[in-house]
Design a protein around this motif. Structure first.
Motif, PDB file in Angstrom:
ATOM      1  N   SER A   1       0.808  -1.221   0.000  1.00 39.01           N
ATOM      2  CA  SER A   1       0.000   0.000   0.000  1.00 39.01           C
ATOM      3  C   SER A   1       0.838   1.267   0.000  1.00 39.01           C
ATOM      4  CB  SER A   1      -0.904   0.014   1.233  1.00 39.01           C
ATOM      5  OG  SER A   1      -0.108   0.130   2.415  1.00 39.01           O
TER       6      SER A   1
ATOM      7  N   THR B   1       0.089  -2.281  -6.059  1.00 37.98           N
ATOM      8  CA  THR B   1      -0.544  -1.294  -5.195  1.00 37.98           C
ATOM      9  C   THR B   1      -1.929  -0.998  -5.745  1.00 37.98           C
ATOM     10  OG1 THR B   1       1.616  -0.302  -4.757  1.00 37.98           O
ATOM     11  CG2 THR B   1      -0.324   1.008  -4.188  1.00 37.98           C
TER      12      THR B   1
ATOM     13  N   ASP C   1      -4.921   1.505  -6.073  1.00 39.29           N
ATOM     14  CA  ASP C   1      -5.310   2.911  -5.943  1.00 39.29           C
ATOM     15  C   ASP C   1      -6.830   2.948  -5.830  1.00 39.29           C
ATOM     16  OD1 ASP C   1      -5.859   5.579  -6.124  1.00 39.29           O
ATOM     17  OD2 ASP C   1      -4.796   5.921  -8.015  1.00 39.29           O
TER      18      ASP C   1
ATOM     19  N   SER D   1      -3.699   9.396  -3.250  1.00 39.40           N
ATOM     20  CA  SER D   1      -3.504   7.964  -3.513  1.00 39.40           C
ATOM     21  C   SER D   1      -2.682   7.706  -4.776  1.00 39.40           C
ATOM     22  CB  SER D   1      -4.854   7.251  -3.608  1.00 39.40           C
ATOM     23  OG  SER D   1      -5.627   7.765  -4.678  1.00 39.40           O
ATOM     24  N   ALA D   2      -2.862   8.517  -5.801  1.00 38.27           N
ATOM     25  CA  ALA D   2      -2.089   8.318  -7.028  1.00 38.27           C
ATOM     26  C   ALA D   2      -0.600   8.562  -6.782  1.00 38.27           C
ATOM     27  CB  ALA D   2      -2.606   9.230  -8.131  1.00 38.27           C
TER      28      ALA D   2
ATOM     29  N   GLU E   1       0.947   8.215  -3.929  1.00 37.51           N
ATOM     30  CA  GLU E   1       1.453   7.139  -3.079  1.00 37.51           C
ATOM     31  C   GLU E   1       1.720   5.881  -3.908  1.00 37.51           C
ATOM     32  OE1 GLU E   1      -1.642   6.966  -0.193  1.00 37.51           O
ATOM     33  OE2 GLU E   1      -1.094   8.897   0.694  1.00 37.51           O
ATOM     34  N   SER E   2       0.836   5.586  -4.845  1.00 40.08           N
ATOM     35  CA  SER E   2       1.065   4.439  -5.729  1.00 40.08           C
ATOM     36  C   SER E   2       2.330   4.637  -6.551  1.00 40.08           C
ATOM     37  CB  SER E   2      -0.138   4.243  -6.666  1.00 40.08           C
ATOM     38  OG  SER E   2      -1.318   3.984  -5.930  1.00 40.08           O
TER      39      SER E   2
ATOM     40  N   ILE F   1       0.194  -1.036 -10.736  1.00 37.58           N
ATOM     41  CA  ILE F   1      -0.791  -0.209 -10.049  1.00 37.58           C
ATOM     42  C   ILE F   1      -2.175  -0.659 -10.511  1.00 37.58           C
ATOM     43  CG2 ILE F   1      -1.716   2.118  -9.717  1.00 37.58           C
ATOM     44  CD1 ILE F   1       1.120   3.193 -10.125  1.00 37.58           C
TER      45      ILE F   1
ATOM     46  N   ARG G   1      -6.254  -0.124 -10.287  1.00 39.34           N
ATOM     47  CA  ARG G   1      -7.210   0.937  -9.975  1.00 39.34           C
ATOM     48  C   ARG G   1      -8.628   0.402  -9.905  1.00 39.34           C
ATOM     49  NH1 ARG G   1      -3.231   3.479 -13.013  1.00 39.34           N
ATOM     50  NH2 ARG G   1      -2.371   5.335 -12.002  1.00 39.34           N
TER      51      ARG G   1
END
Length: 345
Positions: free
Chosen positions: A35, A59, A61, A68-69, A71-72, A88, A90
């Motif tokens: 995460s 990860t 999102d 959040s984007a 952090e990913s 990633i 989504r």
């Protein structure tokens, strides 16, 4: 690499190998759910060093926070620096207004991660749940009067076979994937130390300390109660899980041996002389089979759902509905069948 970090890597490798029942590092592909928090970043670094060339990461999102984007992308950069393939994932559809946001996010996250891991031919999907998470989960469920299955809390290992018995999707039934939590004996502080020692970045999700959420309140309470040992609570949860597995196997045998003739996609059982705890498992297995076979109601039913009101009704000789399943009792014979669709007005 210093001796302290070497020891952490060796500990992680030993914990992982113990969970899979191996005496040497595995040759399979290991998928990690990362995460971007300190716990999962520590798992990423430890796994990459313990099993070089075997690890992939993803990860999710959720799109619930503007950050959040970013952090990913941070996780993706960290993975690129240590040579771990990263994806990633989504979530395309937002939660419905009636949904519990955290529950929705968890279900959507696991669905995406499992599909990704299986498509990548990974044998295992690891999450970064640790001893403090286990203690919080146990106490939350105890406060809600959970039964044996609930107090087993976070399972260290969930195999495909067990997932099938407890209502896995048709896709999961034909593609083996084991869920592992190799950090359940690690404390949150240890994982922050490990992530820092490896020079890995991380972010702290503000929802972890948001008092609107039950988990955040229990987390704060535990932090203010240092005399309570999360590791001991974790051992209690493990004991509950062991008993739960045993009772489940007994109940599965009884589910087969007590079954009576019934039409397709229906189940009838003679529950005479069975204790309520075993009836509980039999009822869950019956509901599971009907929900899975119908293709309806999957979003409103999970094997750990509360069925105590349904059991009360059946033991009183009445009927009740759980998810899309109508259950009724005539003497000691319990009958489970798909409930007719509700009429729309």
């Amino acid at each position: 690499m210093d001796a302290a970090l070497d020891a952490l890597i060796a500990r992680f490798q030993a914990d992982y190998c113990q969970l899979i029942g191996a005496d040497k590092p595995p040759e399979h592909r290991i998928a990690l759910a990362v995460s971007g928090g300190p716990d999962s970043m520590a798992m990423l670094g430890l796994a990459a060093k313990a099993f070089p060339g075997r690890v992939i990461a993803a990860t999710v999102d959720h799109g619930l926070r503007p950050e959040s984007a970013q952090e990913s992308a941070m996780v993706a950069r960290a993975c690129a620096e240590i040579g771990v393939p990263h994806a990633i994932l989504r979530i395309e559809s937002p939660p419905a207004t009636r949904d519990n946001v955290q529950s929705w996010a968890r279900q959507a996250r696991y669905s995406l991660l499992k599909r990704w891991a299986m498509d990548a031919d990974a044998a295992v999907l690891c999450t970064a749940h640790h001893a403090d998470d286990q203690a919080e989960t146990f106490l939350m469920r105890a406060a809600r009067a959970s039964g044996l299955s609930g107090l087993a809390a976070i399972r260290a290992r969930v195999d495909s076979e067990e997932a099938q018995k407890k209502g896995a999707s048709a896709t999961e039934q034909h593609r083996p994937l084991t869920i592992l939590r190799p950090l359940l004996h690690w404390r949150r502080a240890d994982l922050r130390t490990a992530a820092a020692a490896m020079g890995l970045p991380w972010v702290d999700d503000p929802s972890n300390n948001d008092p609107r959420f039950d988990r955040a309140r229990f987390r704060t309470w535990l932090q203010e109660a240092p005399w309570i040992d999360p590791a001991q609570i974790g051992r209690t949860a493990e004991n509950m899980a062991a008993v739960d597995r045993d009772v489940f196997e007994i109940s599965r045998w009884l589910w087969q041996s007590r079954a009576l003739e019934a039409p397709d996609r229906e189940s009838r059982f003679d529950v005479a002389g069975l204790p309520r705890g075993v009836k509980r498992y039999i009822a869950r297995l019956a509901i599971d089979a009907i929900v899975e076979g119908s293709g309806r109601g999957a979003g409103s039913w999970s094997y750990s759902s509360n069925i105590e009101p349904l059991l009360d009704a059946l033991e009183a000789g009445g009927s009740a509905t759980q998810s899309i399943v109508l259950a009724s009792a005539k003497g000691t014979i319990w009958h489970f069948r798909e409930a007719p669709p509700r009429r729309s007005h």
